[in-house]
Design an enzyme around this catalytic site. Sequence first.
Site, short mmCIF file in Angstrom:
data_model
loop_
_atom_site.label_atom_id
_atom_site.label_comp_id
_atom_site.label_asym_id
_atom_site.label_seq_id
_atom_site.Cartn_x
_atom_site.Cartn_y
_atom_site.Cartn_z
N GLU A 73 0.81 -1.22 0.00
CA GLU A 73 0.00 0.00 0.00
C GLU A 73 0.85 1.27 0.00
O GLU A 73 0.34 2.35 0.35
CB GLU A 73 -0.94 0.01 1.22
CG GLU A 73 -1.86 -1.18 1.33
CD GLU A 73 -2.95 -1.25 0.26
OE1 GLU A 73 -2.82 -0.57 -0.78
OE2 GLU A 73 -3.91 -2.00 0.47
N HIS A 92 -2.56 2.34 8.77
CA HIS A 92 -3.67 1.63 8.09
C HIS A 92 -3.92 0.33 8.84
O HIS A 92 -2.97 -0.35 9.25
CB HIS A 92 -3.29 1.34 6.64
CG HIS A 92 -4.14 0.28 5.99
ND1 HIS A 92 -5.52 0.40 5.87
CD2 HIS A 92 -3.83 -0.93 5.44
CE1 HIS A 92 -5.99 -0.68 5.27
NE2 HIS A 92 -5.00 -1.51 5.01
N HIS A 94 -7.21 -3.00 9.61
CA HIS A 94 -8.51 -3.61 9.26
C HIS A 94 -9.34 -3.76 10.52
O HIS A 94 -9.94 -4.80 10.76
CB HIS A 94 -8.30 -4.98 8.61
CG HIS A 94 -7.51 -4.96 7.34
ND1 HIS A 94 -7.22 -6.12 6.63
CD2 HIS A 94 -6.95 -3.95 6.63
CE1 HIS A 94 -6.50 -5.80 5.56
NE2 HIS A 94 -6.32 -4.49 5.54
N TYR A 113 -19.32 14.16 19.32
CA TYR A 113 -18.49 15.32 18.96
C TYR A 113 -17.05 14.94 18.64
O TYR A 113 -16.34 15.70 17.95
CB TYR A 113 -18.55 16.39 20.07
CG TYR A 113 -17.82 16.00 21.32
CD1 TYR A 113 -18.47 15.35 22.36
CD2 TYR A 113 -16.46 16.24 21.45
CE1 TYR A 113 -17.79 14.96 23.50
CE2 TYR A 113 -15.77 15.86 22.58
CZ TYR A 113 -16.44 15.21 23.60
OH TYR A 113 -15.75 14.83 24.72
N HIS A 155 -12.65 -2.83 3.18
CA HIS A 155 -11.22 -3.02 3.43
C HIS A 155 -10.82 -2.62 4.86
O HIS A 155 -10.44 -3.48 5.63
CB HIS A 155 -10.41 -2.22 2.39
CG HIS A 155 -8.95 -2.43 2.43
ND1 HIS A 155 -8.12 -2.20 1.36
CD2 HIS A 155 -8.13 -2.84 3.44
CE1 HIS A 155 -6.87 -2.48 1.68
NE2 HIS A 155 -6.85 -2.87 2.95
N TYR A 209 -7.48 22.69 22.81
CA TYR A 209 -7.62 21.61 23.80
C TYR A 209 -6.51 20.57 23.60
O TYR A 209 -6.22 20.20 22.47
CB TYR A 209 -9.00 20.95 23.66
CG TYR A 209 -9.20 19.82 24.64
CD1 TYR A 209 -9.51 20.10 25.98
CD2 TYR A 209 -9.03 18.49 24.26
CE1 TYR A 209 -9.68 19.08 26.89
CE2 TYR A 209 -9.19 17.46 25.18
CZ TYR A 209 -9.51 17.76 26.49
OH TYR A 209 -9.66 16.75 27.40
C1 LIG Z 1 -3.77 -8.03 1.32
C2 LIG Z 1 -3.19 -7.00 2.21
O1 LIG Z 1 -3.29 -7.47 3.55
C3 LIG Z 1 -3.88 -5.66 2.10
O2 LIG Z 1 -5.10 -5.68 2.79
C4 LIG Z 1 -3.08 -4.50 2.61
O3 LIG Z 1 -3.91 -3.38 2.55
C5 LIG Z 1 -2.65 -4.66 4.04
O4 LIG Z 1 -3.36 -4.28 4.94
C6 LIG Z 1 -1.33 -5.25 4.37
O5 LIG Z 1 -0.49 -5.33 3.26
P1 LIG Z 1 1.08 -5.21 3.36
O6 LIG Z 1 1.56 -6.37 4.21
O7 LIG Z 1 1.55 -5.29 1.96
O8 LIG Z 1 1.42 -3.91 4.04
ZN LIG Z 2 -5.25 -3.40 4.20
#
Ligand SMILES: C[C@H](O)[C@@H](O)[C@@H](O)C(=O)COP(=O)(O)O
Ligand SMILES: [Zn+2]
Length: 215
Positions: A73, A92, A94, A113, A155, A209
């Site tokens: 990513e 990032h 999930h 808020y 995602h 704040y």
């Molecule tokens: C398939 C991957 O898990 C995808 O979801 C990606 O967005 C992720 O979260 C981890 O991928 P990397 O290990 O390539 O950073």
């Molecule tokens: Zn991901």
Amino acid sequence: MEREKLARGIIDTCLEMTRLGLNQGTAGNVSVRYRDGMLITPTGIPYEKLTEQSIVFVDAEGRHEEGKLPSSEWRFHQVVYQTRADANAVVHNHAVNCTAVSILNRPIPAIHYMIAAAGGNSIPCAPYATFGTRKLSEYVAEAIKDRKATLLQHHGLIACEENLDKALWLAHEVEVLARLYLTTLAIVDPVPVLDDEEIAIVLEKFKTYGLRVEA
Ligand SMILES: C[C@H](O)[C@@H](O)[C@@H](O)C(=O)COP(=O)(O)O
Ligand SMILES: [Zn+2]
């Protein structure tokens, strides 16, 4: 800050993300702005196995150092740094509740808020595109331009901030908001929301704040 310290910070953020229950397996990735590019987690390696040497430098042209493979990513991390001058760290994951709302393909509205922590009256949901693609990074650029966090349809979540601690804090906060939203959605839809005037007041108050105490 020198590279090794930043790399350690990335690894600690990854481990804390798992400890907080925001991620599982090799899902998720973390980066910091560095020189003309970024330092980012490698692709597909469990966080417990990471060392400072595993963290990959990707330059402004998307070239990475030899012998290491950056997160799949890296493109959307790059567009966050290109789009937001205030962002020095990107997280990032999930996280389950964020991902559940993203499956419903809804933004998180102003149900609390604290939504203002992401910079406005909602957390958007960027349209679905295959992971790692330029298309996904284009959708992220659009979603993140006036927010510090966005859901990714089917995602997960992206959060950015001025440093790693704040980016992780925001990712956690958005997960709490997603959980609140799903909890109330089970009772009433549409869920009542705060109006824009109130969110504008909160945004103003947040300027002074202490969102979190600096160490
Ligand atoms: C398939 C991957 O898990 C995808 O979801 C990606 O967005 C992720 O979260 C981890 O991928 P990397 O290990 O390539 O950073
Ligand atoms: Zn991901």
